[in-house]
Design an enzyme around this catalytic site. Structure first.
Site, PDB file in Angstrom:
ATOM      1  N   PRO A   2       0.846  -1.202   0.000  1.00  0.00           N
ATOM      2  CA  PRO A   2       0.000   0.000   0.000  1.00  0.00           C
ATOM      3  C   PRO A   2       0.878   1.246   0.000  1.00  0.00           C
ATOM      4  O   PRO A   2       1.956   1.251   0.568  1.00  0.00           O
ATOM      5  CB  PRO A   2      -0.800  -0.124   1.297  1.00  0.00           C
ATOM      6  CG  PRO A   2      -0.057  -1.080   2.147  1.00  0.00           C
ATOM      7  CD  PRO A   2       0.736  -1.971   1.233  1.00  0.00           C
ATOM      8  N   LYS A  61       4.416   5.705   3.928  1.00  0.00           N
ATOM      9  CA  LYS A  61       3.624   4.480   3.959  1.00  0.00           C
ATOM     10  C   LYS A  61       3.675   3.811   5.328  1.00  0.00           C
ATOM     11  O   LYS A  61       3.190   2.694   5.493  1.00  0.00           O
ATOM     12  CB  LYS A  61       4.179   3.471   2.948  1.00  0.00           C
ATOM     13  CG  LYS A  61       4.514   4.002   1.582  1.00  0.00           C
ATOM     14  CD  LYS A  61       5.191   2.870   0.797  1.00  0.00           C
ATOM     15  CE  LYS A  61       5.924   3.391  -0.417  1.00  0.00           C
ATOM     16  NZ  LYS A  61       6.674   2.328  -1.106  1.00  0.00           N
ATOM     17  N   ARG A 267      10.269  -3.990 -11.998  1.00  0.00           N
ATOM     18  CA  ARG A 267       8.820  -3.886 -11.858  1.00  0.00           C
ATOM     19  C   ARG A 267       8.270  -3.302 -13.153  1.00  0.00           C
ATOM     20  O   ARG A 267       9.011  -2.797 -13.984  1.00  0.00           O
ATOM     21  CB  ARG A 267       8.465  -2.964 -10.681  1.00  0.00           C
ATOM     22  CG  ARG A 267       9.102  -3.433  -9.388  1.00  0.00           C
ATOM     23  CD  ARG A 267       8.995  -2.381  -8.342  1.00  0.00           C
ATOM     24  NE  ARG A 267       7.672  -2.406  -7.707  1.00  0.00           N
ATOM     25  CZ  ARG A 267       7.344  -1.640  -6.695  1.00  0.00           C
ATOM     26  NH1 ARG A 267       8.209  -0.784  -6.207  1.00  0.00           N
ATOM     27  NH2 ARG A 267       6.145  -1.704  -6.163  1.00  0.00           N
TER      28      ARG A 267
END
Ligand SMILES: [Zn+2]
Length: 281
Positions: A2, A61, A267
């Site tokens: 997240p 985060k 990624r």
């Protein structure tokens, strides 16, 4: 993982539901989520019992649950960590790892984590800022965030812009999704060297990240796999508003060119090949 908006959704939910409440009992069902508490699960239960939560806080985060006595519980959500409100005797959903019962009654608080990359640990003296995350940079939502300073530090780095945006010590809170969205909004390629950027361009991309994260927060965050949920188990719906992330082959909302997916830092990176041209070497 997240990113800032999803963690802020959780923080706000916790702020309105646990602030000022005293812990009557803690149960740890699996040792892994408290592995960072080196004295073990039984000691974690003992240490937390009787303490009172102050308002939960966040940097980037990273989330922590301060106690009124100056200590805190540092919460790592990892890939799949969730906090949920539930009555203490309600049936346990799968992957419930820790439950907190409160002295004032229901509801209790549960920490649920399927993959168990996350966890909770006691942070002595961590109420203001846990020492474990003191190296994390301020995020753009922080009232003390200094944009000019962030721009100066970014331009001194010998790196490329996406790597800099993901560097949590430079500006925290931005992960892969909001980095790609910010770069699209600022019409910038992910491999643009930061040292060649003007102050104005560097400020524009950081500001774009703050704007996109603010919009995501308004929509309850982004959820791709129903793992990022609020304390009532609901997911956000900002994924419907994403311009490039996860939209390979779909038209750029600005110019209609199909979005391209490329590998960067192991990624996926998504960009519009027309709005975000590769830098010349
Ligand atoms: Zn475009």
């Amino acid at each position: 993982m997240p990113e800032l908006p999803e963690v802020e959704v959780v923080r706000r939910g916790l702020a309105s539901s646990i602030t000022g409440r005293q812990i009557a009992r803690v149960r740890v069902f699996h040792p892994r989520p408290v592995r960072r508490h080196l004295t073990g699960p039984a000691d974690f239960e003992l240490q937390a019992t009787g303490r009172t939560f102050a308002e939960p806080r966040r940097r980037g985060k990273y989330l922590w649950l301060p106690f009124t006595d100056g200590d805190a519980i540092l919460a790592h959500l990892g890939m799949s960590g969730q906090f949920r409100l539930a009555n203490v005797d309600a049936p346990l959903v799968p992957n419930t790892r820790i439950i907190f019962a409160f002295a004032d009654g229901e509801p209790g608080l549960r920490f649920i984590d399927q993959r168990m990359f996350g966890g909770l640990s006691l942070s002595p003296g961590g109420a203001e800022l846990p020492p474990e995350i003191a190296h994390i940079g301020r995020d753009p939502f922080d009232p003390e965030f200094d944009l000019a300073d962030a721009v100066a530090r970014l331009r001194r780095r010998k790196t490329v812009i996406k790597r800099a945006l993901l560097d949590q010590q430079l500006v925290s809170g931005i992960g892969n999704i909001y980095a790609d969205e910010a770069l699209w909004a600022a019409r910038m390629h992910y491999a643009r060297p930061t040292s060649t950027m003007s102050r104005a361009r560097a400020a524009a991309v950081i500001s774009a990240a703050a704007t996109v994260m603010r919009r995501a927060l308004t929509n309850g965050g982004t959820s791709f796999d129903a793992l990022y949920v609020d304390i009532n188990g609901s997911s956000g719906y900002f994924d419907r508003s994403l311009a490039v992330y996860g939209r390979e082959g779909q038209p750029c909302p600005r110019c209609g060119t199909p979005i391209r997916r490329e590998s960067f830092m192991n990624r996926s990176s998504y960009r519009c090949p027309r709005c975000q041209r590769a830098p010349r070497h």
